[in-house]
Design a protein around this motif. Structure first.
Motif, PDB file in Angstrom:
ATOM      1  N   GLU A 159       0.826  -1.203   0.000  1.00  0.00           N
ATOM      2  CA  GLU A 159       0.000   0.000   0.000  1.00  0.00           C
ATOM      3  C   GLU A 159       0.864   1.259   0.000  1.00  0.00           C
ATOM      4  O   GLU A 159       0.556   2.237  -0.694  1.00  0.00           O
ATOM      5  CB  GLU A 159      -0.935   0.000   1.214  1.00  0.00           C
ATOM      6  CG  GLU A 159      -2.013  -1.076   1.187  1.00  0.00           C
ATOM      7  CD  GLU A 159      -1.475  -2.467   1.513  1.00  0.00           C
ATOM      8  OE1 GLU A 159      -2.122  -3.466   1.130  1.00  0.00           O
ATOM      9  OE2 GLU A 159      -0.384  -2.567   2.156  1.00  0.00           O
ATOM     10  N   ASP A 160       1.944   1.233   0.771  1.00  0.00           N
ATOM     11  CA  ASP A 160       2.889   2.359   0.757  1.00  0.00           C
ATOM     12  C   ASP A 160       3.483   2.537  -0.638  1.00  0.00           C
ATOM     13  O   ASP A 160       3.619   3.656  -1.135  1.00  0.00           O
ATOM     14  CB  ASP A 160       4.027   2.122   1.762  1.00  0.00           C
ATOM     15  CG  ASP A 160       3.563   2.140   3.209  1.00  0.00           C
ATOM     16  OD1 ASP A 160       2.686   2.963   3.541  1.00  0.00           O
ATOM     17  OD2 ASP A 160       4.084   1.337   4.003  1.00  0.00           O
ATOM     18  N   ARG A 216       0.941   4.027  -3.046  1.00  0.00           N
ATOM     19  CA  ARG A 216       0.675   5.411  -2.683  1.00  0.00           C
ATOM     20  C   ARG A 216       1.802   6.336  -3.163  1.00  0.00           C
ATOM     21  O   ARG A 216       1.544   7.435  -3.653  1.00  0.00           O
ATOM     22  CB  ARG A 216       0.493   5.516  -1.168  1.00  0.00           C
ATOM     23  CG  ARG A 216      -0.103   6.822  -0.683  1.00  0.00           C
ATOM     24  CD  ARG A 216      -0.721   6.675   0.692  1.00  0.00           C
ATOM     25  NE  ARG A 216       0.175   6.040   1.651  1.00  0.00           N
ATOM     26  CZ  ARG A 216      -0.076   4.860   2.245  1.00  0.00           C
ATOM     27  NH1 ARG A 216      -1.182   4.193   1.948  1.00  0.00           N
ATOM     28  NH2 ARG A 216       0.775   4.361   3.115  1.00  0.00           N
ATOM     29  N   SER A 269       2.198   6.349  -7.141  1.00  0.00           N
ATOM     30  CA  SER A 269       1.074   7.065  -7.760  1.00  0.00           C
ATOM     31  C   SER A 269       1.250   8.574  -7.748  1.00  0.00           C
ATOM     32  O   SER A 269       0.505   9.295  -8.416  1.00  0.00           O
ATOM     33  CB  SER A 269      -0.238   6.685  -7.065  1.00  0.00           C
ATOM     34  OG  SER A 269      -0.549   5.316  -7.286  1.00  0.00           O
TER      35      SER A 269
END
Length: 204
Positions: free
Chosen positions: A99-100, A103, A106
């Protein structure tokens, strides 16, 4: 200069990227602003060695006008090139979760077309050999000219996006214990690339 970004064909694909080579220098800033203050350090980077077949490069980073340091702070870093052969977009270490990763990647507009496939399989099925951007992670390994008591930390790492068209670098520093999304912005310089003065940096 040839950057090897072989994907799944079993052979090495070559992307001509003359601005990413041993001895190449970059200069710019790192924004280290926090809620309390707005601050940016001047930063110089030089690529000292590379093994592109294995998705590896290394170099030095010099931070100037660092408030708590009496001298410019130089660190040595090692980098991973996201080539889908040696490294994918998922870090898998340094306290970075998938997820990091998503994030931070992106935050680069050039990553947007790749997002769906990266979410599906980490980008393993992508062929990046002709993509106009090169994604990397840079991890500082040690301080070159100061001690560990200099007031700075190198516990985190940088998500890096390199433009093959103009040699510019954008990056975001990740460290769960530091201010989030510290932005690194660098432009290629000609310093160090004249003649053959940089050849001594080649790794054996």
């Amino acid at each position: 200069m040839c950057v090897v970004l072989g994907a799944n064909s079993g052979r090495s694909s070559c992307q001509s990227c003359s601005l990413l080579g041993v001895g190449q220098a970059f200069s710019g800033t790192q924004n280290v602003s926090s809620v309390q203050k707005d601050e940016a350090w001047r930063v110089n980077v030089r690529i000292q060695g590379c093994d592109l077949e294995h998705g590896y490069l290394c170099g030095t980073m010099e931070a100037l006008n660092v408030p708590m340091a009496d001298t410019p702070v130089v660190t040595f870093w090692e980098g991973e090139i996201v080539d889908t052969k040696n490294y994918t977009f998922f870090t898998g270490k340094w306290e970075a979760s998938p997820e990091d990763d998503i994030r931070h990647w992106s935050k680069f507009p050039s990553f947007s077309p790749l997002l769906g496939q990266v979410e599906a399989d980490g980008g393993k099925s992508l062929d990046l050999s002709n993509y106009p951007y090169i994604f990397m992670r840079w991890k500082e390994q040690y301080f070159v000219n100061v001690g560990t008591d200099c007031g700075l930390t190198i516990a985190g790492f940088y998500y890096i996006c390199f433009s093959c068209s103009n040699g510019s670098i954008s990056g975001f520093y990740y460290d769960p214990n530091s201010s989030p999304y510290q932005k690194l912005e660098l432009k290629s310089t000609n310093d160090g690339r004249s003649g053959f003065s940089f050849s001594s940096y080649e790794l054996q």
